[in-house]
Design an enzyme around this catalytic site. Sequence first.
Site, mmCIF file in Angstrom:
data_model
loop_
_atom_site.group_PDB
_atom_site.id
_atom_site.type_symbol
_atom_site.label_atom_id
_atom_site.label_comp_id
_atom_site.label_asym_id
_atom_site.label_seq_id
_atom_site.Cartn_x
_atom_site.Cartn_y
_atom_site.Cartn_z
ATOM 1 N N ASP A 104 -14.019 23.377 0.751
ATOM 2 C CA ASP A 104 -14.679 22.643 1.831
ATOM 3 C C ASP A 104 -13.716 22.249 2.933
ATOM 4 O OD1 ASP A 104 -13.453 20.777 0.019
ATOM 5 O OD2 ASP A 104 -14.644 19.161 0.897
ATOM 6 N N GLU A 114 -13.586 18.580 -1.994
ATOM 7 C CA GLU A 114 -12.344 17.797 -2.047
ATOM 8 C C GLU A 114 -12.307 16.743 -0.960
ATOM 9 O OE1 GLU A 114 -8.118 16.804 -0.952
ATOM 10 O OE2 GLU A 114 -9.698 17.716 0.253
#
Length: 410
Positions: free
Chosen positions: A81, A176
């Site tokens: 991400d 994350e």
Amino acid sequence: MKQELIERFTRYVKIDTQSNEESHTVPTTPGQIEFGKLLVEELKEIGLTEVMMDDNGYVMATLPANTDKDVPVIGFLAHLDTATDFTGKNVKPQIHENFDGNAITLNEELNVVLTPEQFPELPSYKGHTIITTDGTTLLGADDKAGLTEIMVAMNHLIHNPQIKHGKIRVAFTPDEEIGRGPAHFDVEAFGASFAYTMDGGPLGGLEYESFNAAGAKLTFNGTNTHPGTAKNKMRNATKLAMEFNGHLPVEEAPEYTEGYEGFYHLLSLNGDVEQSKAYYIVRDFDRENFEARKNNVKNIVKNMQEKYGEDAVVLEMNDQYYNMLEKIEPVREIVDIAYEAMKSLDIEPNIHPIRGGTDGSQLSYMGLPTPNIFTGGENYHGKFEYVSVDNMEKAVQVIVEIARRFEEQA
């Protein structure tokens, strides 16, 4: 290698993989699933084995050992991400070869200029190939630079069998950026003795201390009436939010702190007279100071509840991750090998605390000690983000050298 880095990286950043704090799915956005599926196919094409993506979007793969020595299994991780601080949709990476070290106009129409005055490190990249945004999005080098470097390093090791190494495990994790990266990570299935996240910044970064971190959601409930007849009736939720913020120490905010100093950070504030919502993050390296900061938030809320009523302020606060130092120190040799690997490549290690967190912060407490290594990026999470391809190449060399040294020392 340089062309492979450019090709992969510029292709990867065009895929929108921003996570979403408000979502309760895993991963929180479909773009991460799409990206994970692509990486599964590319890992297989490179020649890795045991390639899989689980139901939660975690991608894992194996580079088998090419030595008979008993080498500990090491892992390399990056996250799928990108940050939520600025838009990551329709990223248009701009390649600047043989950069002259001067200001770059990222977007003439919007007058977005990357300048040495604002970013003093910029001239140090003179002669490098750097990749920037077009001034309308973030770049996503955090962490698609690290992810690209792992892919290229594995490809390099497969095509250079004379470089001996033990079994290497690779993992790419979702979410994350919103602190959920390791939430569903299967440490046992990963099967590494320790790992490294490729999730750092400029050249030489080697990090094994992180913040202790918490997130605080505050809901302020007001009472709305006509302002002409509001005396002794109206309770303005937006003003309650302002009052709460006013009780926090002004100098203990990100813009006034550095090094080992902690902070309170107001990430978002929205609402009206009836209801306002604020989201803060609380950070400190020292565990006692961290607990004191959280208690300060709770005490401010308690005092406001006593003043305005219990329903006036509602607090939800959760720990996100802890300082990984405590779990890294007993296996300090993993830091030492990374340090020696950098020195052997004429890279000066820059050991400093992470003023943030990585997946390694949580993984270290889950039984997988995981320091963090540089990727070559600068100015993450915004339109001025850029990455040096030359330093991405050096990060690849560090991965390869770490693997080689563990085999050599086995």
